[in-house]
Design a protein around this motif. Structure first.
Motif, PDB file in Angstrom:
ATOM      1  N   GLU A  99      -3.504  -0.984   7.929  1.00  0.00           N
ATOM      2  CA  GLU A  99      -2.520  -1.852   7.286  1.00  0.00           C
ATOM      3  C   GLU A  99      -1.433  -1.007   6.603  1.00  0.00           C
ATOM      4  OE1 GLU A  99      -1.582  -4.752   7.312  1.00  0.00           O
ATOM      5  OE2 GLU A  99      -0.349  -4.949   5.501  1.00  0.00           O
ATOM      6  N   ARG A 100      -1.848   0.097   5.980  1.00  0.00           N
ATOM      7  CA  ARG A 100      -0.867   0.968   5.323  1.00  0.00           C
ATOM      8  C   ARG A 100       0.068   1.577   6.367  1.00  0.00           C
ATOM      9  NH1 ARG A 100      -0.209   6.277   2.929  1.00  0.00           N
ATOM     10  NH2 ARG A 100       1.217   5.901   1.192  1.00  0.00           N
TER      11      ARG A 100
ATOM     12  N   ALA B 244      -1.334  -8.248   9.984  1.00  0.00           N
ATOM     13  CA  ALA B 244      -2.429  -7.573   9.295  1.00  0.00           C
ATOM     14  C   ALA B 244      -3.754  -8.038   9.892  1.00  0.00           C
ATOM     15  CB  ALA B 244      -2.376  -7.908   7.815  1.00  0.00           C
TER      16      ALA B 244
ATOM     17  N   LEU C 255      -7.735  -0.979   5.890  1.00  0.00           N
ATOM     18  CA  LEU C 255      -6.638  -0.811   4.933  1.00  0.00           C
ATOM     19  C   LEU C 255      -5.719   0.344   5.348  1.00  0.00           C
ATOM     20  CD1 LEU C 255      -8.665  -1.383   1.646  1.00  0.00           C
ATOM     21  CD2 LEU C 255      -6.785  -2.817   2.476  1.00  0.00           C
ATOM     22  N   THR C 256      -6.300   1.367   5.961  1.00  0.00           N
ATOM     23  CA  THR C 256      -5.496   2.496   6.418  1.00  0.00           C
ATOM     24  C   THR C 256      -4.547   2.054   7.525  1.00  0.00           C
ATOM     25  OG1 THR C 256      -7.357   3.928   5.915  1.00  0.00           O
ATOM     26  CG2 THR C 256      -5.617   4.860   7.289  1.00  0.00           C
TER      27      THR C 256
ATOM     28  N   ARG D 112       0.839   0.259   9.203  1.00  0.00           N
ATOM     29  CA  ARG D 112       1.712  -0.829   9.646  1.00  0.00           C
ATOM     30  C   ARG D 112       2.885  -0.999   8.666  1.00  0.00           C
ATOM     31  NH1 ARG D 112       2.358  -6.399   9.726  1.00  0.00           N
ATOM     32  NH2 ARG D 112       1.344  -6.543   7.700  1.00  0.00           N
ATOM     33  N   GLN D 113       2.570  -0.931   7.366  1.00  0.00           N
ATOM     34  CA  GLN D 113       3.627  -1.065   6.359  1.00  0.00           C
ATOM     35  C   GLN D 113       4.604   0.114   6.427  1.00  0.00           C
ATOM     36  OE1 GLN D 113       1.926  -1.782   2.459  1.00  0.00           O
ATOM     37  NE2 GLN D 113       0.842  -3.616   3.127  1.00  0.00           N
ATOM     38  N   GLN D 114       4.078   1.309   6.715  1.00  0.00           N
ATOM     39  CA  GLN D 114       4.961   2.476   6.846  1.00  0.00           C
ATOM     40  C   GLN D 114       5.905   2.303   8.032  1.00  0.00           C
ATOM     41  OE1 GLN D 114       1.618   5.351   6.808  1.00  0.00           O
ATOM     42  NE2 GLN D 114       2.871   6.576   5.462  1.00  0.00           N
TER      43      GLN D 114
ATOM     44  N   SER E 203      -6.545  10.390   4.123  1.00  0.00           N
ATOM     45  CA  SER E 203      -5.564   9.358   4.492  1.00  0.00           C
ATOM     46  C   SER E 203      -6.119   7.973   4.208  1.00  0.00           C
ATOM     47  CB  SER E 203      -5.222   9.414   5.978  1.00  0.00           C
ATOM     48  OG  SER E 203      -4.831  10.683   6.357  1.00  0.00           O
ATOM     49  N   GLN E 204      -7.406   7.802   4.526  1.00  0.00           N
ATOM     50  CA  GLN E 204      -8.029   6.503   4.288  1.00  0.00           C
ATOM     51  C   GLN E 204      -8.181   6.260   2.791  1.00  0.00           C
ATOM     52  OE1 GLN E 204     -11.591   7.115   6.750  1.00  0.00           O
ATOM     53  NE2 GLN E 204     -10.731   5.697   8.227  1.00  0.00           N
TER      54      GLN E 204
ATOM     55  N   ALA F  32      -5.078   4.779   1.215  1.00  0.00           N
ATOM     56  CA  ALA F  32      -4.901   3.332   1.416  1.00  0.00           C
ATOM     57  C   ALA F  32      -5.824   2.543   0.491  1.00  0.00           C
ATOM     58  CB  ALA F  32      -5.173   2.978   2.876  1.00  0.00           C
TER      59      ALA F  32
ATOM     60  N   LEU G 230       0.814  -1.212   0.000  1.00  0.00           N
ATOM     61  CA  LEU G 230       0.000   0.000   0.000  1.00  0.00           C
ATOM     62  C   LEU G 230       0.853   1.269   0.000  1.00  0.00           C
ATOM     63  CD1 LEU G 230      -2.710  -1.146   2.596  1.00  0.00           C
ATOM     64  CD2 LEU G 230      -2.789  -1.274   0.106  1.00  0.00           C
ATOM     65  N   LEU G 231       2.152   1.119  -0.145  1.00  0.00           N
ATOM     66  CA  LEU G 231       3.044   2.282  -0.119  1.00  0.00           C
ATOM     67  C   LEU G 231       3.389   2.706  -1.546  1.00  0.00           C
ATOM     68  CD1 LEU G 231       5.415   1.076   2.743  1.00  0.00           C
ATOM     69  CD2 LEU G 231       3.269   2.343   2.907  1.00  0.00           C
TER      70      LEU G 231
END
Lengths: 374, 401
Positions: free
Chosen positions: B291-292, B246, B288-289, B294-296, A283-284, A287, A7-8
């Motif tokens: 999760e994003r 996740a 999903l936000t 978490r990835q960051q 922000s949401q 993602a 997602l990055l």
């Protein structure tokens, strides 16, 4: 969605973003966009060719077919930047809907399909998918054009980027079932309509016994159109995200400098909280958009769900952002000379394009087994 | 332990190897859980970003996730640590940042192993969102401080051995400047803990009355008058607790409601269908936000989205639990138990929908109200100007109360 999508943004994607943004800043400032929308040439084909030189027109097209050999993730980053600039470019019609449909087909480089893809990737020609822009991905195969004895006839209203397209990718229904044709735009009568989104021309397209080259039939034609539309829904959400980001950052900057009652407007809590909520939503949206771009890029079986989620969520965010930009700019935001209206019109039109949020929620209901009341 | 700290900062692969060596040397099946954790502390694998000797290895904070994942993968993740949330999440980073070597030596290890539970004596009846207005007084008497006041919303106070405590030591200066931070012995004379009954009928929290409680000066954290800065460290750590794997789709309350919808066709109406789909979309976007984020964090690029996560979590829980009650109709008119008691924890899945609805009302108040979080986002993320302040230059004692 099924296997932890990335997602990055990668470094390569950020570099692409920077070069697209820099070109747009140079050639596509909002004052130039505003001047263009009332001229005879709304779509900036010269800028499109410059972007094509960066590879933007054919990002998802394989290198052997003349494209950049990247993926729809990179295309989504470009879509964000084009949304941020309300750029009047044939990206959605040509690089997303037409290209997305064509890429779902198999074809050799020397076939009509291969030639079409190569000319789209180079920016030499543009195309569009001959459907009303409001068509949702699960609306069923379009019935607007009929094929009889190899000749195509019918009228399709509200087609995006048709006014400047050289090629039409035409879903056509006939006695043999669904078919997909490639038609030279010269074969069609294209009548530009006045569109709510000034920066995105729409046209009514009429075919009267036009000839075209058959690309696919049956299930292959159906699934290619569906895939084009799912790709479109995912990438349109990226464009909506860019639109929303512009609206938020422009409004924040304005509220820092605009003073009333002896203080900056941005120090009033009633306004700060609205912008904080908007920032949370954006922000949401980021993602959700990355998730959808990853899903269509990898042709994930859950791509239709990811794209529907993106449309169901981001449409509302972009419209709210643009509406807040108009409202919080006060009087100036209601004027023609301020760019907020360009974004409002783009955001509202996008929320209808490729299906409203409500339609996408019904798609989600079907895909995740949350059936309607009977 | 087979891999001794070498002075160099280990990377993810080296840490995985260390964890594997450690688990091989301390069989979790046969080692006493507290001994296991004590050994893990000594090996520097408790919190790898802490210094060597204090349970860490001086490694980047992001690598803690690697260590935790590896312990979990080897079936050696600690369990039953819900009561340690204040100690691990808030007291430990504050003691690390401001504690003397003696304090660090005394407090960190039993805090980590769970032998000593911690609570937080911050909020007061007159100081909620405006924590810096607090009035619990600490007056110096030789080598000790005498503390008088009332604290509130203290979870775990009835089980805690220690508390982190902020007091007013100088009422004659503006409020942010006259505070001092202590570690308070919850077994000391004058500490009285009373349960605080909440809208669910039970008592997760307490009121804590402090009457002539004597705290040795050696239990002060940070300088006299510097308590606000110390408290900021504590509070900044409060919202940094996203980790682990996740989250699955429909993992939270939305999954419970979606399940009811699927199982009970007779409950369905068009309006509730629309409401459910809207919330499903928002819950999935929030997931999903997270999760994003978490990835960051995993790649060492923490974003400001953390403060947003709590805001949307609170609103979603409230709306979803409200929908759940309506969906259930007549069943939504009932409740399981209003008896005044102390719950073991908050496991929503084990409680009735009425409890979901009522308990989630606390989500937008506890740990920073949603209104304060919006201020934080507006000022610190968006850079909008601060509120006009009327209390900055006024001595605390002269503020309207």
């Amino acid at each position: 969605m099924s296997n932890d999508p990335d997602l990055l943004y990668s470094d390569v994607e950020e570099e692409l973003r920077a070069s697209v943004r820099s070109l747009l800043a140079d050639r596509c400032g909002w004052d130039r966009v505003l001047a263009r929308v009332e001229s005879d040439e709304v779509t900036d084909l010269a800028l499109w060719r410059s972007l094509a030189d960066l590879g933007v027109a054919g990002l998802a097209i394989p290198e052997e077919a003349g494209g950049a050999g990247a993926t729809l993730r990179e295309s989504a980053v470009v879509a964000e930047e084009l949304g941020r600039a309300v750029a009047p470019l044939p990206f959605l019609g040509s690089a997303v809907l037409a290209t997305g449909t064509l890429l779902a087909l198999d074809g050799r480089a020397d076939s009509p399909l291969g030639e079409a893809l190569a000319s789209l990737a180079s920016g030499e020609r543009t195309a569009t998918l001959l459907i009303p822009l409001a068509t949702a991905p699960d609306a069923g195969f379009p019935e607007g054009v009929r094929v009889e004895e190899g000749r195509l006839s019918g009228r399709v209203g509200g087609v995006v980027d048709a006014s400047t397209a050289d090629l039409l990718v035409v879903p056509a229904a006939g006695s043999e079932g669904p078919a997909l044709y490639l038609v030279e735009a010269g074969e069609a009568t294209v009548t530009t309509v006045v569109s709510l989104d000034l920066t995105r021309p729409l046209a009514d397209v009429e075919l009267a016994g036009a000839s075209g080259r058959l690309l696919a039939t049956g299930e292959q034609a159906e699934s290619a159109v569906r895939r084009g539309l799912v790709t479109g829904a995912a990438l349109l959400a990226a464009e909506q995200l860019g639109c929303a980001e512009w609206a938020l950052s422009t409004t924040v900057e304005y509220l820092k400098t605009r003073h009333q009652f002896g203080r900056p407007l941005g120090s009033f809590q009633a306004l700060k909280h609205r912008l904080a909520d908007l920032w949370v939503s954006i922000s949401q949206a980021r993602a959700v958009v990355r998730n959808a771009a990853s899903a269509v890029a990898s042709d994930d079986p859950e791509a239709p769900l990811a794209a529907a989620l993106a449309q169901a969520f981001v449409s509302g965010v972009a419209v709210t952002a643009a509406e807040e930009a108009v409202q919080l700019h006060g009087g100036i935001g209601f004027t023609w000379e301020h760019p907020a209206h360009l974004y409002l019109k783009r955001a509202k039109s996008c929320s209808i394009a490729l299906g409203t949020a409500d339609r996408h929620r019904l798609t989600i209901a079907r895909l995740v087994d949350l059936p309607a009341a009977r | 332990m087979t891999t001794a700290p070498t002075g160099g900062v280990p990377d993810a692969a080296a840490l995985r190897a260390r964890v594997a060596d450690f688990v091989a040397a301390h069989d979790p099946a046969t080692t006493d859980p507290i001994e296991f954790l004590a050994a893990r502390f000594d090996a520097g694998l408790a919190w790898v970003h802490f210094p060597e000797g204090l349970g860490g290895l001086g490694a980047p904070r992001a690598l803690q996730a690697v260590v935790d994942e590896e312990f979990a993968r080897l079936g050696a993740a600690p369990s039953g640590r819900e009561a340690l949330v204040i100690g691990l999440g808030m007291a430990a980073p504050t003691i690390l940042a401001f504690g003397t070597p003696e304090q660090q030596e005394r407090f960190l290890k039993p805090l980590y192993t769970g032998e000593e539970i911690w609570c937080q004596l911050f909020s007061e009846p007159g100081a909620g969102s405006d924590l810096a207005a607090l009035g619990t007084r600490a007056v110096r008497d030789g080598d000790t401080w005498v503390v008088n006041g009332q604290k509130v919303w203290t979870s775990l106070a009835h089980r805690a051995r220690w508390a982190i405590l902020v007091t007013r030591t100088d009422p004659d200066v503006p409020k942010h400047r006259g505070m001092t931070y202590f570690v308070c012995d919850m077994t000391a004379p004058g500490v009285e803990v009373r349960p605080l009954r909440q809208i669910t009928g039970e008592a997760e929290f307490n009121e804590v009355y402090l009457t002539d409680v004597r705290i040795p000066d050696s239990h002060r954290l940070g300088e006299v008058g510097d308590g606000w800065r110390v408290a900021q460290t504590t509070l900044m750590n409060e919202r940094v607790s996203i980790g682990g794997g996740a989250e699955p789709r429909e993992g939270g309350l939305i999954g419970l409601v979606a399940g009811i919808w699927r199982d009970r066709p007779e409950l369905r109406t068009p309006g509730l269908h629309d409401a459910l789909l809207r919330l499903w979309v928002e819950a999935e976007a929030a997931r999903l936000t997270k999760e994003r984020l978490r990835q960051q964090l995993a790649v060492g690029q923490p974003g400001p989205e953390g403060s947003a996560a709590k805001l949307s979590f609170a609103r979603l829980n409230q709306e979803i639990s409200g929908l759940e009650l309506e969906l259930l109709g007549g069943e939504g008119l009932t409740y399981d138990d209003w008896t005044f008691r102390r719950p073991d924890g908050v496991d929503l899945a084990k409680r009735v929908p009425g409890f979901h609805y009522l308990r989630s009302k606390g989500n937008s108040i506890e740990g920073g109200t949603s209104e304060i979080l919006r201020n934080i986002i507006a000022e610190r993320v968006l850079g909008l100007p601060g509120e006009i302040r009327v209390d900055k230059d006024v001595a605390w004692k002269d503020l309207p109360k």
